[in-house]
Design an enzyme around this catalytic site. Structure first.
Site, PDB file in Angstrom:
ATOM      1  N   SER A  16     -39.495  -4.143 102.355  1.00  0.00           N
ATOM      2  CA  SER A  16     -39.676  -2.539 102.346  1.00  0.00           C
ATOM      3  C   SER A  16     -41.168  -2.026 102.220  1.00  0.00           C
ATOM      4  O   SER A  16     -41.437  -0.893 102.583  1.00  0.00           O
ATOM      5  CB  SER A  16     -38.769  -1.906 101.482  1.00  0.00           C
ATOM      6  OG  SER A  16     -37.696  -1.723 102.003  1.00  0.00           O
TER       7      SER A  16
ATOM      8  N   LYS B 113     -43.903   6.651  96.214  1.00  0.00           N
ATOM      9  CA  LYS B 113     -42.412   6.492  97.009  1.00  0.00           C
ATOM     10  C   LYS B 113     -41.338   7.014  95.846  1.00  0.00           C
ATOM     11  O   LYS B 113     -41.673   6.926  94.868  1.00  0.00           O
ATOM     12  CB  LYS B 113     -42.249   5.141  97.184  1.00  0.00           C
ATOM     13  CG  LYS B 113     -40.702   4.851  97.659  1.00  0.00           C
ATOM     14  CD  LYS B 113     -40.644   3.355  98.082  1.00  0.00           C
ATOM     15  CE  LYS B 113     -39.481   3.130  98.693  1.00  0.00           C
ATOM     16  NZ  LYS B 113     -39.051   1.538  99.185  1.00  0.00           N
TER      17      LYS B 113
ATOM     18  N   SER C 112     -38.074   0.578 103.758  1.00  0.00           N
ATOM     19  CA  SER C 112     -37.664   1.886 103.452  1.00  0.00           C
ATOM     20  C   SER C 112     -38.872   2.545 102.978  1.00  0.00           C
ATOM     21  O   SER C 112     -38.567   3.883 102.690  1.00  0.00           O
ATOM     22  CB  SER C 112     -36.621   1.796 102.398  1.00  0.00           C
ATOM     23  OG  SER C 112     -37.142   1.094 101.221  1.00  0.00           O
TER      24      SER C 112
END
Lengths: 483, 96
Positions: A175, A76, A151
């Protein structure tokens, strides 16, 4: 089977036996990215050249003694990677190249992992759909008109689309679990403090936690083994013994006491999601567990307390983006304050500005007690709910999100509705507990998962039950059609 | 709780953000509706409840006071939007 479809443990076996090389595996993943990335758009940065070089280096050592050796991983884009651009999907960090590795990256590199790229996300991890990326939205591999969740949407989509073998995400209010759920993969948010946050770009420091997103539960245990542990560089890291989580990969739920909170199954939760939870409960009972309805009375309040605490911490954490030491600086300005304001106004997106404003308001003179302090007290009540439940139960079973993946653009103008999509995951972060999201069924060709919440540092139990369920529902080889 | 345009301007200044008129209007509306929901928290009596800021006991981390090598200057300044002669360059802050 194509090499890019392999799990970590399958690839590891083949690498160890010398039947494939890390370079072949890495090339297969790169070719897969080239083929499907236009449809999914999971990556902000693809680290092709370096990944191939690293895979050759691992092949030359012939050392495949550790599980992750030579295996491509997606990271990420809010986890710092030395010399590899880390943007948080924000214009303000568009050109940021970290001078250091996050602790989790250091650990992966010690295990000879091959970093394939950095994945798209909601800007600074603020969002539930990956539509808030300053660059482009990521699409759900199962249906490209739908969001992958957020996210960590890029990481979850990359795993589901076989654009990597596994990924790392971060979870502040759901997330990791929510996008894993929408994309039909496994996502684990470890206990707060279990994994070092050093090098994770901070959103809400008392809630953020890094964790694995994987194709199956076995891989999840393998990755957790590699990234967990106390770290002197993180003052919130927990000094607890490092377990071998693979020893929990056994089929056994006999005698397990499972609570299903009625507050997670009420109004606003779709029928197909509820039925996935109830079928899972039946399955667990058939295998010898005991399930019953429980109450976590402060669940609804947890959501609103979260939306005070997280923005308050964010407003403080994001004060560092001032255009002086790193990141983008506005071109024309009159003085220092004007430089700060123009840089931040041009660099941050709408949702980030909204949360900074909300947080600044909640912390400002005259409102601190009414909002921030109140929210921290509500946090105590949320934690006590869980403490009470865990006196009687080993595990909590619930939905991950109120629905399956929603359409791109469906909630983008309605932040309140978007916030509600995190209602089942947020209380877990407020209490610092571990929780896992695993797929159990499909509804209208979209994955539906369930969430299992454990006691603090009870990841072992979560993995054991998830492993048992995964074997029972047997969905692991179902893939989205992208060709 | 209704948020006025003036409050939005005050908070934006504290947060070091410029908002145009349209953004101010939108921010006032959206913050008002979010805070309205947050007022639900006042339904709870928390007078005898201690706040939780961290779920695990945290304490300061100290390391041995030994001299170590720092990041090289070139690495430190690599990401700087503007630098000169080994320093971050900022606008003049001293008034005439």
């Amino acid at each position: 089977m194509k090499l890019y479809e392999l799990t970590i443990h399958e690839a590891h076996e083949l690498l160890k036996k010398g039947e494939i090389s890390s370079k072949e595996l890495t090339l297969s993943v790169i070719e897969r990215i080239q083929k499907v990335e236009d449809k999914v758009r999971a990556y902000v940065t693809i680290n092709e050249e370096e990944a191939l070089k690293n895979s050759e280096e691992v092949d030359n050592t012939r050392d495949f003694s550790t599980f992750l050796s030579g295996i491509p991983v997606a990271i990420k884009d809010n986890i710092c990677t030395y010399n590899l651009r880390t943007t948080c999907s924000s214009k303000i960090l568009e050109n940021f190249i970290p001078p250091y590795d996050a602790t989790v990256i250091k650990k992966l590199k010690t295990n000879n992992a091959v970093i394939i790229g950095k994945t798209n996300m909601d800007e600074f991890a603020m969002g539930s759909s990956t539509e808030n990326s300053a660059f482009f939205p990521t699409r759900n591999p199962w249906d490209q008109t739908r969001v992958p969740g957020g996210s960590s949407g890029g990481s979850a989509a990359a795993v589901a689309a076989d654009e990597c073998i596994y990924a790392l995400g971060s979870d502040t209010g759901g997330s990791i679990r929510q996008p894993a759920n929408y994309c039909g993969v496994v996502g684990l948010k470890p206990t707060y403090g279990r994994v070092s946050r050093y090098g994770l770009v901070a959103y809400a420091s008392s809630l953020d936690q890094i964790g694995p997103i994987t194709k199956d539960v076995t891989d999840c245990a393998i990755v957790l083994n590699s990234i967990c542990g106390w770290d002197e560089k993180d003052s919130t890291s927990a000094d607890v013994p490092v377990d071998d989580f693979t020893k929990y990969l056994v089929e056994d739920v006999r005698g397990l006491r499972v609570g299903i909170p009625k507050e997670y199954m009420g109004e606003g939760i779709d029928e197909d999601v509820k039925s996935a939870v109830l079928s899972t409960a039946k399955l667990l009972e058939k295998m010898g567990a005991f399930c019953e309805e429980i109450s976590l009375p402060h669940t609804e309040y947890a959501l609103w307390a979260y939306y005070i605490i997280a923005p308050a911490e964010a407003s403080s954490n994001l004060a560092r983006y001032d255009g002086i030491r790193y990141g983008v600086r506005a071109k024309n300005y009159d003085d220092l304050i004007d430089l700060y304001k123009k840089t931040r106004s041009e660099g941050f997106g709408a949702e980030v500005k909204r949360r900074i404003m909300l947080g600044t308001y909640a912390l400002s003179a005259g409102y601190y007690d009414a909002y921030y302090l109140k929210a921290q007290k509500v946090r105590t009540l949320v934690k006590r709910d869980f403490d009470r439940a865990f006196e009687k139960y080993d595990l909590i079973l619930s939905p991950v999100a109120p629905s399956t993946a929603f359409k791109i653009g469906e909630m983008v103008d309605d932040p309140l509705k978007m916030y509600m999509s995190d209602v089942c995951t947020i209380p877990v972060n407020m209490a610092g507990l571990p929780a896992i999201s695993i797929p159990v069924s499909f509804s209208n060709a979209l994955p539906v998962g369930i969430q299992l919440i454990g006691k603090a540092f009870g990841e072992g139990t979560l993995l054991k039950v998830s492993y048992t369920l995964e074997k029972a529902v047997n969905l692991e080889k179902r893939k989205p059609q992208l060709d | 709780m209704k948020i006025s345009k003036e409050t939005v301007e005050h908070v934006a200044n504290l947060a070091r953000l410029y908002l145009n008129d349209e953004e101010k209007k939108e921010m006032a509306e959206k913050l008002s509706s979010i805070l309205e929901y947050m007022d639900k928290l006042s339904e709870l009596d928390t007078s005898n409840v201690p706040p939780t800021s961290h779920v695990i006991p945290i304490h300061n981390v100290f390391r041995e006071d030994v001299v170590m090598e720092s990041l090289p200057l070139s690495e430190v300044l690599k990401n700087a939007p503007d630098s000169e002669k080994g320093f971050f360059k900022v606008p003049r802050v001293i008034e005439e």
